[in-house]
Write an enzyme that holds these catalytic residues in place. Structure first.
Site, PDB file in Angstrom:
ATOM      1  N   LYS A 228      43.213  40.100  40.416  1.00 25.31           N
ATOM      2  CA  LYS A 228      42.164  39.458  41.223  1.00 25.31           C
ATOM      3  C   LYS A 228      42.395  39.835  42.688  1.00 25.31           C
ATOM      4  O   LYS A 228      43.355  40.516  43.038  1.00 25.31           O
ATOM      5  CB  LYS A 228      42.209  37.927  41.087  1.00 25.31           C
ATOM      6  CG  LYS A 228      42.204  37.401  39.664  1.00 25.31           C
ATOM      7  CD  LYS A 228      40.887  37.607  38.957  1.00 25.31           C
ATOM      8  CE  LYS A 228      40.938  37.068  37.525  1.00 25.31           C
ATOM      9  NZ  LYS A 228      39.717  37.366  36.764  1.00 25.31           N
TER      10      LYS A 228
ATOM     11  N   SER B 157      35.978  41.328  35.332  1.00 22.29           N
ATOM     12  CA  SER B 157      36.070  40.284  36.363  1.00 22.29           C
ATOM     13  C   SER B 157      36.181  40.834  37.782  1.00 22.29           C
ATOM     14  O   SER B 157      35.983  40.097  38.747  1.00 22.29           O
ATOM     15  CB  SER B 157      37.268  39.373  36.082  1.00 22.29           C
ATOM     16  OG  SER B 157      38.486  40.060  36.287  1.00 22.29           O
TER      17      SER B 157
ATOM     18  N   SER C  39      34.304  35.509  36.329  1.00 24.67           N
ATOM     19  CA  SER C  39      35.733  35.712  36.590  1.00 24.67           C
ATOM     20  C   SER C  39      36.489  34.408  36.373  1.00 24.67           C
ATOM     21  O   SER C  39      36.154  33.368  36.960  1.00 24.67           O
ATOM     22  CB  SER C  39      35.947  36.188  38.036  1.00 24.67           C
ATOM     23  OG  SER C  39      37.327  36.223  38.356  1.00 24.67           O
TER      24      SER C  39
ATOM     25  N   SER D  17      38.888  43.792  31.518  1.00 28.51           N
ATOM     26  CA  SER D  17      37.669  42.987  31.603  1.00 28.51           C
ATOM     27  C   SER D  17      36.872  43.360  32.849  1.00 28.51           C
ATOM     28  O   SER D  17      37.331  44.136  33.694  1.00 28.51           O
ATOM     29  CB  SER D  17      38.028  41.493  31.644  1.00 28.51           C
ATOM     30  OG  SER D  17      38.585  41.160  32.906  1.00 28.51           O
TER      31      SER D  17
END
Length: 293
Positions: A145, A90, A239, A88
């Site tokens: 992250k 994010s 996100s 993705s």
């Protein structure tokens, strides 16, 4: 249905190893005895017969062939480096969809495969690290992250500004461009744009992305408990992270949005290939190869 690859790998290594051991202890001595008996019965041994008597069962042959390869893969993947692909956006602009990354599995401690029990302390996540972890609400899903808060930190997000222990994270405007995550339609006669900033988090300086048409959230704050970490994506307005995700049922309020140490997979440190749309007409490229900051 998700596949537990580490568990399958451990089972495969165990099965292949058991076949090799069974052959070593039981079958190989029988083959040697059969060959010795044959040599004692004939004056001129037939090499074809000897080869047939010495032939390993097909299952054992495959097990012995695969065992060293699978064992090496298990060791590398479990204790050293594991590859992942970014699914993705994010982490834009740091990481793009289709980036293939390498994750250091021992940066935060040596853990047993499958059980994920830490057996050797090596280090702890630091603010600014890009970390892969298992999503608290579904440990079968890996997330990536950036570490924003470590145990003991007081985190405040007010609008689009992040504060750690009362200090606003320094940020510097870089540029803006059309928002490639919007529909491309004009809003009130103006095309939506994305703004990019350089943000300093401890000793790490990295870029973040914000969308001008997305309002910042109201003031929210968290206190990071012991053994937990507060995570955010660099694509701040797109996100699913510690600010927003749903916690497992029964999670105490003080652990809401936090990643426990037991869910840590490792530290992402490099991009080694990018393949956003893996089709035969679209070859992988290496333009984004480099260390992750």
């Amino acid at each position: 249905m998700s596949i537990n690859f580490p568990l399958l790998l451990v089972i495969a290594v165990a099965v292949c190893g058991a076949l090799a051991l069974f052959d070593l202890i039981f079958l190989a001595p029988r083959r040697r005895a059969a060959i010795a008996s044959y040599h004692g019965q004939v004056g001129e041994p037939d090499e074809a017969v000897v080869e047939r008597l010495n032939k390993e069962p097909l299952l054992v042959e495959y097990g012995k062939s695969f065992f060293p390869v699978l064992a090496i893969v298990l060791v590398l993947r479990s204790f050293l480096v594991e590859p992942f692909q970014i699914p993705s956006g994010s982490m834009k602009p740091t990481l793009a969809v289709g980036d293939f990354i390498l994750v250091n599995k021992f940066a935060y401690g040596i853990r047993l495969p499958v059980l994920d029990t830490k057996i050797i302390e090596v280090g702890d996540p630091q603010r600014g690290d890009v970390m892969v972890f298992r999503y608290p609400s579904d440990p079968n899903i890996n997330y990536i992250k950036r570490v924003i808060g470590v145990p003991g930190d007081h985190i405040v997000v007010e609008g689009k500004q992040v504060y750690i222990n009362g200090q606003a994270l320094p940020r510097r405007f870089l540029y803006e461009r059309l928002d490639d995550e919007s529909s491309g339609e004009r809003i009130s006669g103006v095309y939506p744009t994305a703004r990019f900033y350089s943000e300093k988090l401890g000793e790490v300086e990295h870029n973040i992305r914000e969308r001008d048409r997305v309002r910042g959230s109201v003031r929210r704050e968290w206190l990071v408990p012991s053994g937990h970490y507060f995570m955010m994506g660099d694509n701040r307005d797109n996100s699913k992270d510690s600010r927003f995700w749903e916690d497992p049922v029964g999670t105490p309020a003080e652990f809401s949005g936090m990643v426990p140490d037991k869910n840590i997979v490792g530290k992402a440190f490099a991009v080694w290939m990018s393949w956003p749309d893996p089709k035969f007409s679209n070859l992988p490229n290496f333009s984004r190869v480099g260390l992750i900051h």
